[in-house]
Design a protein around this motif. Structure first.
Motif, PDB file in Angstrom:
ATOM      1  N   CYS A  46      -5.389  14.344   0.143  1.00 17.20           N
ATOM      2  CA  CYS A  46      -6.115  13.274  -0.551  1.00 17.20           C
ATOM      3  C   CYS A  46      -5.336  12.764  -1.754  1.00 17.20           C
ATOM      4  O   CYS A  46      -5.830  12.735  -2.885  1.00 17.20           O
ATOM      5  N   LEU A  47      -4.092  12.364  -1.508  1.00 21.76           N
ATOM      6  CA  LEU A  47      -3.212  11.963  -2.598  1.00 21.76           C
ATOM      7  C   LEU A  47      -2.431  10.712  -2.225  1.00 21.76           C
ATOM      8  O   LEU A  47      -1.770  10.666  -1.182  1.00 21.76           O
ATOM      9  N   VAL A  48      -2.504   9.701  -3.080  1.00 24.67           N
ATOM     10  CA  VAL A  48      -1.648   8.534  -2.943  1.00 24.67           C
ATOM     11  C   VAL A  48      -0.244   8.944  -3.367  1.00 24.67           C
ATOM     12  O   VAL A  48      -0.060   9.541  -4.430  1.00 24.67           O
ATOM     13  N   THR A  49       0.760   8.635  -2.550  1.00 23.63           N
ATOM     14  CA  THR A  49       2.103   9.134  -2.839  1.00 23.63           C
ATOM     15  C   THR A  49       3.009   8.027  -3.381  1.00 23.63           C
ATOM     16  O   THR A  49       2.995   7.741  -4.559  1.00 23.63           O
ATOM     17  N   GLN A  50       3.791   7.396  -2.507  1.00 22.80           N
ATOM     18  CA  GLN A  50       4.757   6.397  -2.940  1.00 22.80           C
ATOM     19  C   GLN A  50       4.848   5.276  -1.907  1.00 22.80           C
ATOM     20  O   GLN A  50       4.415   5.429  -0.767  1.00 22.80           O
ATOM     21  N   ILE A  51       5.424   4.170  -2.324  1.00 22.35           N
ATOM     22  CA  ILE A  51       5.731   3.115  -1.365  1.00 22.35           C
ATOM     23  C   ILE A  51       7.021   3.482  -0.639  1.00 22.35           C
ATOM     24  O   ILE A  51       7.858   4.214  -1.167  1.00 22.35           O
ATOM     25  N   SER A  52       7.179   2.983   0.570  1.00 21.16           N
ATOM     26  CA  SER A  52       8.377   3.269   1.348  1.00 21.16           C
ATOM     27  C   SER A  52       9.324   2.078   1.307  1.00 21.16           C
ATOM     28  O   SER A  52       8.918   0.935   1.076  1.00 21.16           O
ATOM     29  N   ALA A  53      10.603   2.355   1.548  1.00 17.74           N
ATOM     30  CA  ALA A  53      11.597   1.281   1.599  1.00 17.74           C
ATOM     31  C   ALA A  53      11.269   0.304   2.724  1.00 17.74           C
ATOM     32  O   ALA A  53      11.457  -0.917   2.584  1.00 17.74           O
ATOM     33  N   GLN A  61       0.842  -1.188   0.000  1.00 20.02           N
ATOM     34  CA  GLN A  61       0.000   0.000   0.000  1.00 20.02           C
ATOM     35  C   GLN A  61       0.880   1.242   0.000  1.00 20.02           C
ATOM     36  O   GLN A  61       1.683   1.447   0.916  1.00 20.02           O
ATOM     37  N   PRO A  62       0.780   2.086  -1.016  1.00 18.42           N
ATOM     38  CA  PRO A  62       1.519   3.353  -0.968  1.00 18.42           C
ATOM     39  C   PRO A  62       1.034   4.205   0.203  1.00 18.42           C
ATOM     40  O   PRO A  62      -0.084   4.036   0.692  1.00 18.42           O
ATOM     41  N   ARG A  63       1.882   5.089   0.646  1.00 24.43           N
ATOM     42  CA  ARG A  63       1.474   6.011   1.708  1.00 24.43           C
ATOM     43  C   ARG A  63       0.391   6.943   1.169  1.00 24.43           C
ATOM     44  O   ARG A  63       0.309   7.200  -0.033  1.00 24.43           O
ATOM     45  N   TYR A  64      -0.426   7.457   2.081  1.00 24.04           N
ATOM     46  CA  TYR A  64      -1.546   8.305   1.692  1.00 24.04           C
ATOM     47  C   TYR A  64      -1.452   9.640   2.409  1.00 24.04           C
ATOM     48  O   TYR A  64      -1.380   9.688   3.639  1.00 24.04           O
ATOM     49  N   ASP A  65      -1.415  10.712   1.639  1.00 21.78           N
ATOM     50  CA  ASP A  65      -1.394  12.066   2.178  1.00 21.78           C
ATOM     51  C   ASP A  65      -2.849  12.470   2.438  1.00 21.78           C
ATOM     52  O   ASP A  65      -3.558  12.916   1.537  1.00 21.78           O
ATOM     53  N   LYS A  66      -3.283  12.284   3.684  1.00 20.37           N
ATOM     54  CA  LYS A  66      -4.687  12.520   4.014  1.00 20.37           C
ATOM     55  C   LYS A  66      -5.068  13.992   3.867  1.00 20.37           C
ATOM     56  O   LYS A  66      -6.172  14.320   3.427  1.00 20.37           O
ATOM     57  N   GLU A  67      -4.165  14.898   4.209  1.00 13.43           N
ATOM     58  CA  GLU A  67      -4.450  16.325   4.104  1.00 13.43           C
ATOM     59  C   GLU A  67      -4.773  16.724   2.665  1.00 13.43           C
ATOM     60  O   GLU A  67      -5.655  17.554   2.415  1.00 13.43           O
TER      61      GLU A  67
END
Length: 477
Positions: free
Chosen positions: A132-139, A124-130
């Motif tokens: 409303c944007l799917v960002t990137q996967i983390s290492a 699951q990529p990280r989600y910028d809730k503020e």
């Protein structure tokens, strides 16, 4: 001739194009190429080589491309990055293998998974809730997924996203290769990265085993023109070549292949100063927007630790300050003579390339200024929030494998009545082409409501027929 008339009509409107292909409809190609398009449309005659058994001019062009992009071998693709994504997965995975993929992958990934009978393991990529944007996967999430699935063949990464967000690919590469796994990268939107040090590093520079690039997105190449690169000895080149020949047309376009050769030559010869100019112009637009309007840009968002960099040539504007959706903003800009690449509920995305000149950006600034003035009574400073958005925060439950669901007995039901059924297709909004429901997944209420909401607001859904029907598994058959 409805299609011919539509194309000629669009070309005659002199619309400023902030969308792909990267040549932007300008005379950026050699004059000999432009003046002889029909004469250059040939087939595999003597002296012109064969794409699927290259030993002459095509082989030479591919070798020059490999050198330019830092690969050991480069394959020319005439069916876009979609063909490259399919080839990467099908050439490295066998039926039943596991492949770790981000949930925000392009729909072509699921096509490959169905065809090759691969079992996806989602990150699951990280989600910028503020915002409303799917960002990137983390290492860290990649490491956890590999620890939990030591039998996985490898990891697929999207770098960058449609919005220009880049992952910490150098960290991911180390984690993946320490475990002896393959690193596959969908770099469709990053073909230009290699040509300037002020751009994020390319996947090839960061250790990818295979990576695909859409030349037509950000380079001066014709639509469908793409590169598939291979580096190192972890991938069987003969297997890759065999798969590509299966996936692509047996009559590849020499115009598309020639544009791949030209795009590489042009960027090696003139790309660096043109990218410097492009970065300068995009920065000027961003600065003007920040100082003179209520627009936010993606650069204003607080970046999570999963974001390594932003593509400085990608222009992403947030229109929530004006109380409108990105879909509405796109329509308003089109009326002003600006066609953007895509819109979502909150933003508009503009693809900028070396073919864009100062005139194009001046026209854009004028159009954005008029848009801001046109909406004086909107809720500037009162950011519109759509709290019901849920997709990409929770992965739907997998009931069947993607291949089992796709080849099951299928019935079609209205999207709004599909809750609780098992999806048999690939359903989402386009662009950006990221599925919300994939074959074999349980369709839930929140996901259906979001898709219907996007549609009501002006978004376009894929996998949904004109009558509003979607394919689901017939469990009673």
């Amino acid at each position: 001739m409805p299609l011919v008339k539509a194309l000629i009509g669009y070309a005659g409107q002199n619309i400023v194009r902030f969308h792909m292909p990267g040549h932007k409809g300008f005379n950026i190609f050699p004059r000999d190429f432009l003046d002889n398009l029909i004469a250059l449309d040939i087939t595999e005659i003597p002296g012109m080589d064969n794409l699927y058994l290259p030993c002459g001019v095509i082989a030479q062009a591919q070798m020059l491309a490999a050198k330019a992009f830092g690969a050991d071998h480069t394959f020319f693709l005439v069916n876009g990055s979609t063909a490259g994504v399919l080839a990467m997965i099908m050439a490295t995975c066998r039926p039943g293998d596991k492949l770790i993929i981000p949930r925000n992958s392009h729909r072509s990934v699921w096509s490959a998974i169905i065809i090759a009978d691969v079992n996806p393991v989602y990150i699951q990529p990280r989600y910028d809730k503020e915002n409303c944007l799917v960002t990137q996967i983390s290492a860290q999430d990649v490491e956890r997924a590999l620890d939990e699935n030591p039998d996985a063949v490898g990891v697929m990464v999207v770098h960058p996203t449609y919005y220009g967000l880049c992952s910490h690919l150098e960290k991911i590469e180390k984690i993946v290769h320490e475990r002896g796994k393959l690193l596959l990268v969908d770099e469709a939107h990053g073909a230009h990265f290699i040509f300037h040090s002020d751009l994020p590093p390319s996947a090839g520079e960061l250790g990818a085993d295979m990576w695909v690039q859409s030349a037509h997105k950000t380079l001066p190449a014709l639509t469908q023109a793409a590169y598939l690169h291979v580096k190192g000895d972890r991938v069987d080149l003969r297997r890759v070549a065999q798969i590509i020949a299966m996936l692509q047309t047996s009559s590849p376009s020499y115009l598309i292949m020639a544009s791949l050769d030209w795009a590489r030559f042009f960027m090696e010869s003139e790309g660096k100063p043109l990218i410097e100019r492009l970065i300068h112009e995009v920065r000027a637009v961003k600065s003007w927007l920040q100082n003179h309007t209520g627009f936010l840009i993606i650069d204003d968002y607080e970046k999570g630790e999963e974001i390594a960099a932003l593509d400085p040539t990608r222009l992403v504007l947030d229109v929530r300050e004006f109380g409108i959706t990105g879909y509405q903003a796109e329509r308003i800009l089109r009326e002003a003579g600006i066609q953007i690449e895509m819109s979502d509920m909150y933003r508009v995305v503009l693809i900028c390339s070396v073919a864009d000149d100062k005139r194009a950006f001046d026209i854009l600034i004028k159009a954005l200024n008029n848009l801001a003035k046109r909406l004086p009574d909107c809720k500037v400073g009162k950011k519109t929030s759509y709290d019901n958005m849920s997709i990409s925060r929770e992965i739907p439950r997998q009931m069947l494998s993607p291949r089992e669901a796709f080849y099951s007995i299928i019935e079609r039901v209205p999207l709004e009545k599909s809750i609780g059924r098992i999806c048999a297709g690939i359903i989402g909004s386009y662009p950006p082409g990221i599925p919300y429901f994939c074959p074999g997944e349980l369709i839930d209420k929140d996901g259906v409501e979001e898709l219907l909401y996007i549609q009501r607001c002006g978004g376009v859904l894929f996998g949904v027929e004109k009558e509003g029907l979607i394919p689901v598994v017939n469990t009673k058959a």
